[in-house]
Every structure is written in C-alpha cells, then in structure tokens.
Design a protein around this motif. Structure first.
Motif, mmCIF file in Angstrom:
data_model
loop_
_atom_site.group_PDB
_atom_site.id
_atom_site.type_symbol
_atom_site.label_atom_id
_atom_site.label_comp_id
_atom_site.label_asym_id
_atom_site.label_seq_id
_atom_site.Cartn_x
_atom_site.Cartn_y
_atom_site.Cartn_z
ATOM 1 N N VAL A 156 29.592 -0.095 -48.421
ATOM 2 C CA VAL A 156 30.882 -0.721 -48.113
ATOM 3 C C VAL A 156 31.701 -0.767 -49.399
ATOM 4 C CG1 VAL A 156 31.999 -2.837 -47.296
ATOM 5 C CG2 VAL A 156 29.776 -2.158 -46.360
ATOM 6 N N GLY B 59 16.133 4.098 -56.583
ATOM 7 C CA GLY B 59 17.351 4.545 -57.246
ATOM 8 C C GLY B 59 17.629 3.619 -58.420
ATOM 9 N N PRO C 253 11.042 5.378 -52.520
ATOM 10 C CA PRO C 253 12.004 5.956 -53.457
ATOM 11 C C PRO C 253 12.721 4.819 -54.181
ATOM 12 C CG PRO C 253 12.484 6.604 -51.173
ATOM 13 C CD PRO C 253 11.442 5.546 -51.121
ATOM 14 N N ASP D 88 31.906 -1.029 -54.560
ATOM 15 C CA ASP D 88 32.638 -1.797 -55.577
ATOM 16 C C ASP D 88 31.995 -1.654 -56.951
ATOM 17 O OD1 ASP D 88 34.174 -2.694 -53.507
ATOM 18 O OD2 ASP D 88 33.100 -4.594 -53.294
ATOM 19 N N HIS E 243 19.020 -1.780 -57.315
ATOM 20 C CA HIS E 243 19.938 -2.897 -57.096
ATOM 21 C C HIS E 243 19.737 -3.526 -55.726
ATOM 22 C CE1 HIS E 243 21.725 -1.862 -60.867
ATOM 23 N NE2 HIS E 243 22.395 -2.988 -60.821
ATOM 24 N N SER E 244 18.629 -3.204 -55.099
ATOM 25 C CA SER E 244 18.217 -3.947 -53.913
ATOM 26 C C SER E 244 17.939 -5.382 -54.331
ATOM 27 C CB SER E 244 16.916 -3.369 -53.349
ATOM 28 O OG SER E 244 17.105 -2.056 -52.924
ATOM 29 N N ARG F 109 13.214 -3.935 -51.603
ATOM 30 C CA ARG F 109 13.325 -2.777 -50.703
ATOM 31 C C ARG F 109 12.902 -1.469 -51.360
ATOM 32 N NH1 ARG F 109 13.560 -6.276 -46.566
ATOM 33 N NH2 ARG F 109 15.601 -7.210 -46.269
ATOM 34 N N TYR G 261 24.048 -6.580 -42.444
ATOM 35 C CA TYR G 261 24.063 -5.408 -43.331
ATOM 36 C C TYR G 261 22.748 -5.522 -44.093
ATOM 37 C CZ TYR G 261 25.824 -2.074 -46.837
ATOM 38 O OH TYR G 261 25.993 -0.986 -47.660
ATOM 39 N N THR H 158 22.995 4.186 -57.225
ATOM 40 C CA THR H 158 22.853 5.634 -57.042
ATOM 41 C C THR H 158 23.510 6.055 -55.726
ATOM 42 O OG1 THR H 158 20.725 5.510 -55.888
ATOM 43 C CG2 THR H 158 20.664 5.705 -58.310
ATOM 44 N N GLY I 68 20.763 5.864 -52.953
ATOM 45 C CA GLY I 68 20.453 4.482 -52.572
ATOM 46 C C GLY I 68 21.573 3.846 -51.777
HETATM 47 C C1 LIG Z 1 25.802 -5.647 -58.404
HETATM 48 C C2 LIG Z 1 25.686 -5.031 -57.030
HETATM 49 C C3 LIG Z 1 26.813 -4.536 -56.408
HETATM 50 C C4 LIG Z 1 26.724 -3.978 -55.132
HETATM 51 N N1 LIG Z 1 27.858 -3.508 -54.555
HETATM 52 C C5 LIG Z 1 27.797 -2.982 -53.322
HETATM 53 C C6 LIG Z 1 28.965 -2.474 -52.696
HETATM 54 O O1 LIG Z 1 30.058 -2.530 -53.225
HETATM 55 N N2 LIG Z 1 28.837 -1.949 -51.449
HETATM 56 C C7 LIG Z 1 27.633 -1.882 -50.815
HETATM 57 O O2 LIG Z 1 27.572 -1.384 -49.706
HETATM 58 N N3 LIG Z 1 26.528 -2.356 -51.389
HETATM 59 C C8 LIG Z 1 26.578 -2.903 -52.615
HETATM 60 N N4 LIG Z 1 25.440 -3.379 -53.183
HETATM 61 C C9 LIG Z 1 24.171 -3.224 -52.455
HETATM 62 C C10 LIG Z 1 23.631 -1.814 -52.737
HETATM 63 O O3 LIG Z 1 24.486 -0.861 -52.157
HETATM 64 C C11 LIG Z 1 22.302 -1.551 -52.110
HETATM 65 O O4 LIG Z 1 21.381 -2.505 -52.511
HETATM 66 C C12 LIG Z 1 21.840 -0.138 -52.482
HETATM 67 O O5 LIG Z 1 20.782 0.221 -51.647
HETATM 68 C C13 LIG Z 1 21.429 -0.107 -53.921
HETATM 69 O O6 LIG Z 1 21.388 1.209 -54.370
HETATM 70 P P1 LIG Z 1 20.376 1.578 -55.531
HETATM 71 O O7 LIG Z 1 20.729 2.900 -56.065
HETATM 72 O O8 LIG Z 1 20.273 0.468 -56.510
HETATM 73 O O9 LIG Z 1 19.056 1.738 -54.679
HETATM 74 P P2 LIG Z 1 17.616 1.040 -54.736
HETATM 75 O O10 LIG Z 1 17.749 -0.435 -54.764
HETATM 76 O O11 LIG Z 1 16.811 1.675 -55.787
HETATM 77 O O12 LIG Z 1 17.109 1.501 -53.300
HETATM 78 C C14 LIG Z 1 17.692 1.001 -52.137
HETATM 79 C C15 LIG Z 1 16.857 1.388 -50.922
HETATM 80 O O13 LIG Z 1 17.034 2.768 -50.663
HETATM 81 C C16 LIG Z 1 15.830 3.485 -50.874
HETATM 82 N N5 LIG Z 1 16.237 4.673 -51.609
HETATM 83 C C17 LIG Z 1 16.740 4.740 -52.864
HETATM 84 N N6 LIG Z 1 17.048 6.008 -53.163
HETATM 85 C C18 LIG Z 1 16.743 6.747 -52.075
HETATM 86 C C19 LIG Z 1 16.838 8.134 -51.774
HETATM 87 N N7 LIG Z 1 17.307 9.018 -52.661
HETATM 88 N N8 LIG Z 1 16.422 8.551 -50.557
HETATM 89 C C20 LIG Z 1 15.937 7.679 -49.648
HETATM 90 N N9 LIG Z 1 15.823 6.368 -49.878
HETATM 91 C C21 LIG Z 1 16.235 5.905 -51.085
HETATM 92 C C22 LIG Z 1 14.922 2.547 -51.635
HETATM 93 O O14 LIG Z 1 13.547 2.767 -51.359
HETATM 94 C C23 LIG Z 1 15.372 1.197 -51.119
HETATM 95 O O15 LIG Z 1 14.789 0.904 -49.886
HETATM 96 C C24 LIG Z 1 25.482 -3.927 -54.451
HETATM 97 C C25 LIG Z 1 24.345 -4.436 -55.078
HETATM 98 C C26 LIG Z 1 24.442 -4.986 -56.350
HETATM 99 C C27 LIG Z 1 23.221 -5.560 -56.970
#
Ligand SMILES: Cc1cc2nc3c(=O)[nH]c(=O)nc-3n(C[C@H](O)[C@H](O)[C@H](O)COP(=O)(O)OP(=O)(O)OC[C@H]3O[C@@H](n4cnc5c(N)ncnc54)[C@H](O)[C@@H]3O)c2cc1C
Length: 426
Positions: free
Chosen positions: A129, A54, A52, A114, A57-58, A62, A382, A119, A122
C-alpha cells in the motif's frame, strides 16, 4: 557468494517487530535464483521449513522459521534496463534502488510503499500500500511479470492469467520464492506540491478525503489521526506531481492547508526524518505491535472512533499514528489481498511504544480486540499485522478465494515447506 551458516540452535532471528524470535536450523544467502533452487532442494530433502527473508520489516515473525532454513534473498538485487514502460528487478532489490534507477529517466512505478527500504519481493507477496493506492491500487496490481522458484524447485516465469501469478502476488510467500519482478513504470514529474491539511474533527477529515477521492484531485492521498498534547489531530497528507508551474486545487477543503514544494525524490523519501528521529531516540529497535486493516467506507468513522477510544496516546508513542487513507472502489485488484467491496480505507494502528516486551504483548492483545471491531464492521486484515490468526480465521479471511489458494499451495508447494511464519497452512 553462497554462504551457509549452521547455527546449532544458538542463534535466533528477529525482525522489525521485535515481538517474535525463532531459532532456525541455518541461514543461507542467495545471490542467484539457482541458489534458491538449491536451498529449496536442501530443505525438502531434510524435511525443513524454509522462510525467504527480504529486508525483515515484518512485524510478527513472518520471515522466520523455527528449526528451518532462513533464505536471505537480498543478494538477488540487480536492477535491469529501464525502458519507457517497465523495469525488471531482482526480488531482493530495495525500492530505493528501483527509484534511484528510474527517476533519472523521468519514470517511477505507479505505486510505491511509503518506506523505500523494503524489498520488492517482500512487498509484492503482501500487496504493498502506498500514497497513490487510492487511485492505482497496490504495488502488486502494477506488476507485469514474476519469476518464481516454486516449492518443487521449478523456476516459473508467469504473468496475468497464470495461476502462479495470482497466488504469488499477495500470497504471503506460500507458493514460491519470488526471484525477479517486472514492474510497470509511469511518467514521474520532477516536482511535487505536498499538501498537509489539519482538521478539527475526524468527520471533517473523512468528508474531505471522500471529496478528494471522488474528484480524483491529488496524485497522492493519505490520512491519519495523530496524537498531540492537545488531543487527536486528524490530517490529510497528499501531493500533486508537477512539471513547471502548477495551479493548486485546494479550494473547498474544511481544514488548514500547508503547502510545500519538494522534489519527487524527497516526496518518496518522506519517512526518512521519522526514521532518523526514532533512531536518534533509540526507539527504531523497540517492539512494533502494528495492526493494519481495510475498513468499508460506511463504517470508517465508527471503527476509527472505537480504535481511538481504545488507544491512549501513550500506546501509540509520540511518533505513532492511526492511518485512515481512502481507496477507490476497484483500485485493489490482486485477488489474494482481501478488501471490502466498494470505496474503503486503509486503517492502520502504527505504534512506536517503549521497549517493554510485556507492554508489547499487551498491545498485540489489543490488536485482537480492534481486529474484531474491524471484522464486525465488514473490514478485512492486511496480513502484515502483529496478529496471530487461527487456521479457521485465515479461511474466513480468504473466504471464497481460500479453495483456490489451497489448491495453488498443494500444486506449487506440495510438501508445505514455504514461509511458515504466516501460519496460513498449518
Ligand atoms: C518501517 C516500515 C514501513 C512500512 N511501510 C509499508 C508501506 O508503506 N506499505 C505497505 O504495504 N507495507 C509497509 N510495511 C509493511 C511491509 O510492506 C511488509 O512487512 C513487507 O512484507 C516487508 O518487506 P520486507 O522486504 O522487509 O520483507 P520480509 O519482512 O523480509 O518478508 C516479508 C514476508 O514475505 C516473505 N518474503 C520475503 N521475500 C520474499 C520473496 N522474494 N519471495 C517470497 N516471499 C518472500 C517472507 O518470508 C515474509 O513472510 C512497512 C513496514 C515497516 C517496518
């Protein structure tokens, strides 16, 4: 609309980390849970892994799948009716869309990341956090119900007490694709008094963070050590959410306090100037070899000192920081997010270095050294970090939760197709 693009091995996918790039078999976009069911059926029948995706921002591949199906879920993004205590949103919705809907009603989730352009799904699968975690735990601790399409293609609605609820929250996408999330809501006052306190030493900063946590003074409480031309500068960054006039509670702090009044919305968007500056400098798309951990309170000064000793400021970049944010004992309750016992700290090395890929690889190797320092001190990872772990290290990471996690994986994803990027179950 349901789109499928077969890539024939020519297109690679990326993420915010720009450290790992995989070539998928195909990319699909789902706008409805039925399309998630269909994609999982396709992947199972074809014997392909499915990731999946989102907001991507991994930082370490991931949400990618070599030779597999990448399922973009950002089309499942409806934000439902806002009621006084909850809102149900599509897992592909951004946090920005959530707060745009809830703030006008004077409400917000008790914990938000933050950065609002992640998403919801995600975030929930990693924990999440934010600035209020010291008091209210993770984003995933404030979820009331999930809809999940399991690796068997079943659509399951689950809440507290259901094994899938505990395996999906913080479960790194290993048991299902989350399609819908019901978030708790709490009153969201319209204004914030934002506090930035500068310190001369890490010890002074940590001492004040302990006091502020113990006295439960601020609604937002985070800390960091920043690189400056004059050396490291420890800061606490917090806020009180207020309606009308407010008596600031800042006496007794050992640093220099700057206070700003802003709207609640501005507080939630506080990373926007950083993003704008990085984009302007062309650095937003550079590699991001980040390390994110939790460190026990008793070891925090020692561990952060070792991290700073091993971190020349140029490794962080001008806009980088070492986060040192306190979290109260018991605040984090999501079983699969492993944190040390007692009061602990989120300790994150957030680097914005140059574009050189060799340099980024070197910093991933430094992450391993620093991770070992954290683990020796009783800390935990984490998992959103840019750090590959072996199967044995994942097992050690989950400790006494590993058997239950593996059983949930076997039950809900018996073919082991979901979310290969974390490499938890190889
Ligand atoms: C600029 C920036 C700021 C950030 N700030 C924070 C913060 O304040 N707090 C914090 O905790 N983290 C933070 N992060 C880290 C971020 O929370 C994680 O990397 C999060 O997983 C990213 O969410 P995404 O929507 O981009 O997911 P993606 O990177 O697209 O996916 C993340 C993971 O979840 C899986 N996934 C995605 N959607 C689903 C779904 N619907 N069901 C099941 N699995 C799914 C994906 O396969 C992948 O393994 C930050 C990252 C960045 C780059």
């Amino acid at each position: 609309m349901w789109t499928v693009s077969h890539l024939g091995g020519t297109v690679r996918t990326e993420d915010f980390g720009h450290l790992v790039s995989r070539t998928p078999h195909s990319v699909r976009r789902a706008e409805h849970p039925a399309q998630v069911v269909e994609a999982i059926a396709f992947a199972r029948a074809a014997g392909l892994p499915l990731a999946p995706r989102g907001a991507a921002h991994s930082v370490y591949g991931r949400s990618q799948a070599e030779g597999g199906v990448v399922l973009d879920v950002t089309g499942i993004a409806a934000v439902g009716e806002v009621t006084p205590d909850r809102v149900t949103v599509g897992a592909g919705a951004s946090w920005r869309a959530v707060v745009e809907a809830t703030l006008p009603a004077g409400l917000a989730p008790p914990v938000l990341p933050d950065y609002l352009d992640l998403t919801v799904g995600g975030t929930v699968v990693v924990g999440g956090v934010g600035g209020t975690t010291h008091r209210h735990g993770l984003v995933s601790d404030n979820v009331l119900e999930l809809e999940v399409v399991t690796g068997t293609g079943d659509v399951v609605v689950c809440g507290p007490g259901h094994p899938l609820f505990d395996a999906a929250r913080g479960g790194l996408g290993q048991v299902g694709v989350v399609t819908s999330v019901t978030l708790a809501l709490a009153p969201a006052p319209p204004q914030a008094r934002r506090y930035v306190v500068e310190y001369r030493t890490l010890e002074d900063m940590v001492a004040d963070s302990r006091a502020l946590l113990a006295e439960n003074r601020w609604d937002y409480l985070q800390g960091a050590v920043l690189p400056t031309p004059d050396g490291w500068r420890p800061v606490l960054e917090g806020a009180a959410l207020v309606t009308g006039t407010h008596q600031d509670v800042i006496e007794g702090l050992n640093g220099v306090v700057e206070i700003t009044t802003m709207s609640h919305r501005e507080l939630l968007s506080r990373l926007e100037p950083l993003e704008a500056a990085l984009r302007e400098l062309g650095q937003w798309d550079n590699p991001h070899p980040w390390l994110t951990t939790f460190v026990p309170d008793a070891a925090v000064e020692d561990v952060v000192g070792k991290i700073l000793d091993r971190t020349p400021p140029e490794d962080l970049g001008k806009f980088g920081r070492v986060v040192v944010s306190p979290i109260a004992e018991g605040a984090v309750r999501t079983p699969l997010v492993r944190v040390p016992e007692g009061h602990h700290h989120a300790v994150n090395v957030l680097r914005f270095p140059g574009a050189d890929p060799d340099e980024a690889e070197r910093l991933v190797a430094v992450n391993r050294e620093l991770y070992e320092v954290v683990v020796r001190a009783g800390g935990t990872l984490y998992p959103v970090s840019a750090l590959p772990l072996s199967a044995a290290e994942w097992a050690a990471h989950y400790g006494d939760a590993m058997a239950g996690f593996a059983a949930a994986r076997a039950e809900f994803d018996p073919d082991g197709i979901l979310t290969p990027g974390y490499e938890v179950f190889r």
